[in-house]
Design an enzyme around this catalytic site. Structure first.
Site, PDB file in Angstrom:
ATOM      1  N   GLU A 204     -19.496  26.679   9.820  1.00  0.00           N
ATOM      2  CA  GLU A 204     -18.301  27.414  10.230  1.00  0.00           C
ATOM      3  C   GLU A 204     -18.636  28.640  10.550  1.00  0.00           C
ATOM      4  O   GLU A 204     -18.986  29.641   9.664  1.00  0.00           O
ATOM      5  CB  GLU A 204     -17.051  27.438   9.385  1.00  0.00           C
ATOM      6  CG  GLU A 204     -15.840  27.999  10.007  1.00  0.00           C
ATOM      7  CD  GLU A 204     -15.328  29.462   9.477  1.00  0.00           C
ATOM      8  OE1 GLU A 204     -15.560  30.532  10.127  1.00  0.00           O
ATOM      9  OE2 GLU A 204     -14.900  29.402   8.266  1.00  0.00           O
TER      10      GLU A 204
ATOM     11  N   CYS B 279     -12.521  34.941   9.983  1.00  0.00           N
ATOM     12  CA  CYS B 279     -13.159  34.006  11.353  1.00  0.00           C
ATOM     13  C   CYS B 279     -12.490  33.725  12.463  1.00  0.00           C
ATOM     14  O   CYS B 279     -12.677  33.165  13.442  1.00  0.00           O
ATOM     15  CB  CYS B 279     -13.923  33.006  10.577  1.00  0.00           C
ATOM     16  SG  CYS B 279     -12.692  31.873   9.557  1.00  0.00           S
TER      17      CYS B 279
END
Length: 676
Positions: free
Chosen positions: A258, A297
């Site tokens: 990720e 994120c």
């Protein structure tokens, strides 16, 4: 000031930092607060300890055992979360940021604990999909199953969420039955270490199930094998370096990433100034720019709005960002804290300067902004910065540069196709959000941007009171994205657990598959006892325990009475000529629900006993119509048992109805709650 020594937990022992340890500074004051790292850490012993001690202990537990363990651990962390709040301030986070990180991590563990109990068996094998009949007579079957990998999961986490980042990976890993070695980012590892100590001190985790590396990993990744897995969160550059390591490639080691994500938020054309949707959009963008000082994120990096609304949006966003008080997160009234470190501040300013080559900064000056809190001038603070890109079609930098801080760029779109093109120029994102009340806009955007995004979040006046926000990954839903975002998926309920398990196709007879899965399959051996199974407690019932009932003839009077009593006078039950004209029926037929009712009358034991409630039925199918004069009989078999608590458990019964020719006329699964 006392400098903390942040230890690692390796092979059952706490190991203090070595001579080469890195120093860690407070994001607020710039003062040295800790040191971490030990180059002499024996990573091979850690792997051996996880594989040989932690793995077997976890695999000996059922999914439900591990789910109960997760719940207990989450409760234990919750009891000590104030201590985690207190030390997290030095990461630059505010109290509201702590709720995202610490409470969010605890909540994630609770969700996986619940899903483990409700959606996974109280056993060691997870069934992935239904039985496949591979032969004409059903004596040779196939089934996909999942079992835990027999290695170690290495979790390499980012600095921004030292608790949630660990727990969102750890929960599905432990539920799968796989031990983990946790490697947090050094700049905030002191918070992770404190959380790991809480978990280990509780005594709730089997030995070897969780280990911690505070500092560098050394040659750990070079020592992994095909049963191990790496789950990484961080930059695309670091992810590429790790996943392309020869050992990772040679052994086909699972690598879940990720990474960088140029997430977008799209304002629908219907969300004009003055509508609840426009105001909601401004609120969402502002919040995502400033929460965790933009170090998320999932933060909104690109704001995509109709060209005609750009000016109004800049004005509204600027006004809202003016309300953001910046400074020491411990000070009252501060709404945005610092970046995690001075090096992160430098990186954000460098990336903002790159964006500034193709976009105009319309809000926020890093050289001139107000700070609150004594000594904050030495901290890693920056203001929210809003850029406007007037030419997004020709400005590549705004679509490929992520300033991992409170930085976002607004750009206008001409029409929906243009908005789709702009959103997809991020080349893969974790999330896109769309603020609209127009279903056609929503559908067209999904079809246009879905392949480029791991999650699409819609919100409007109808859902805004209960929605969780653009930047909130939920444990129920997958967290990840294609392309630049890393190509991985985390969380997502049981889907996240599957990352740490091997899917295997098994083939064999019904008895063999039943023995492996702990679930009775048609064609497998039946156990016929002298007692009615409804008189037997949950713990005494055996998989495959069966009764065969007497038969009952269906009369025309039965059909007509049922029709009159229920009001179901559908022509197939009442009109011979019309029923005969139907290609599915030979003439008047019995109601399907009449058959179910008569079936219950054939197999139910009416007296009080262990069966507490009928909670439903699944998979009902009618195979052959039943006419007046036909008879039905029932086979009732214990298919599966799932404990729910100390008082009762769920029994899944396989029910089949056959006629006087032993032809199958109906089949379903009955669910009951039975006392222990």
């Amino acid at each position: 000031m006392t400098i903390q020594k942040i230890s690692s937990f390796a092979a059952g022992q706490w190991v203090q930092p070595g001579q080469s340890a890195r120093i860690i500074k407070s994001a607020i004051t710039g003062e040295v607060i800790a040191k971490a790292g030990n180059d002499a850490l024996d990573v091979q012993s850690m792997l051996d300890y996880g594989r040989d001690v932690g793995g077997p202990a976890l695999r000996a537990m059922t999914f439900h055992d591990r789910a109960r363990m997760l719940k207990a651990v989450a409760m234990q962390i919750g009891k000590h979360k104030q201590a985690l709040y207190d030390i997290s301030f030095d990461t630059g986070a505010t109290q509201s940021d702590h709720l995202i990180d610490i409470d969010g991590g605890i909540g994630t563990m609770f969700v996986f604990a619940s899903k483990g109990r409700r959606e996974m068996p109280d056993g060691h094998v997870y069934l992935d999909g239904e039985i496949e009949q591979l032969s004409r007579n059903g004596t040779f079957l196939g089934q996909h199953i999942c079992t835990p990998l027999q290695g170690v999961a290495v979790h390499i986490n980012a600095f921004n969420f030292p608790v949630w980042g660990m727990l969102e990976k750890l929960a599905p890993t432990l539920l799968a039955g796989v031990p983990a070695i946790v490697k947090p980012a050094t700049s905030s590892c002191y918070v992770t270490e404190a959380c790991v100590r809480i978990m280990l001190d509780s005594g709730l985790l089997p030995a070897g199930s969780v280990q911690l590396i505070s500092g560098g990993t050394g040659d750990l990744l070079d020592r992994l094998g095909m049963q191990d897995i790496v789950s990484f969160t961080g930059s695309a550059h670091t992810a590429l370096s790790l996943r392309s390591a020869p050992n990772i490639l040679q052994n086909s080691i699972r690598f879940v990433a990720e990474q960088d994500s140029l997430n977008a938020s799209i304002l629908g054309a219907d969300a004009t100034p003055g509508t609840p949707e426009f105001d909601l959009f401004v609120k969402e963008v502002s919040r995502e720019m400033t929460a965790k000082a933009g170090q998320k994120c999932t933060a909104i990096r690109r704001i995509i709005a109709p060209e005609v609304q750009v000016e109004a949006l800049i004005k509204a966003l600027s006004a809202r960002l003016d309300q953001t008080t910046i400074g020491d997160p411990r000070a009252e009234g501060v709404r945005m804290g610092a970046l995690v470190s001075e090096s992160q501040k430098r990186d954000v300013l460098e990336k903002a300067a790159i964006i500034g080559q193709q976009a105009e900064r319309v809000y926020g000056d890093p050289d001139n902004f107000t700070l609150q809190g004594e000594g904050a001038e030495k901290g890693a603070f920056v203001p929210p910065m809003l850029f406007h890109c007037a030419n997004p079609d020709t400005s590549d930098l705004v679509h490929c540069t992520e300033a991992f801080g409170p930085v976002s760029t607004i750009m206008g779109y001409r029409d929906l196709d243009h908005a789709i093109q702009l959103a997809n120029r991020g080349e893969g994102s974790l999330v896109a959000s769309v603020i609209t009340r127009d279903g056609n806009i929503a559908r067209n955007l999904v079809m246009g941007v879905g392949a480029y995004h791991g999650r699409i979040y819609f919100n409007n006046r109808d859902s805004m009171k209960e929605s969780t926000g653009h930047g909130s990954p939920l444990p129920h839903m997958v967290h990840g994205g294609p392309g630049r975002a890393g190509g991985g998926e985390e969380m997502g309920g049981v889907r996240g657990v599957m990352h740490y398990m091997q899917r295997t196709a098994i083939q064999g007879s019904p008895d063999i598959l039943s023995a492996i899965s702990g679930t009775w399959n048609p064609g497998a051996q039946e156990i016929e006892g002298t007692e009615h199974p409804f008189t037997r407690n949950f713990g005494d019932l055996a998989i495959g325990e069966t009764i065969h009932t007497a038969s009952r003839e269906i009369s025309l009077d039965d059909i007509e009475h049922f029709a009159e009593f229920t009001g179901d006078t559908f022509y197939a039950h009442m009109d011979e000529e019309a029923a005969a004209a139907n290609p599915f029926f030979p003439g008047r037929v019995a109601h399907g629900y009449l058959l179910l009712s008569f079936a219950a009358g054939l197999f139910v034991e009416p007296n009080p006993g262990p069966v507490l409630a009928n909670t439903g039925l699944d998979g009902l199918r009618f195979m052959k119509p039943v006419q007046a004069g036909d008879s039905i009989k029932v086979r009732l078999t214990v298919k599966k048992k799932t404990g729910r608590n100390e008082e009762y458990g769920e029994v899944r019964w396989h029910v089949s109805l056959t006629n006087q020719e032993d032809e199958l006329v109906a089949e379903y699964e009955l669910l009951t709650m039975n006392a222990y």
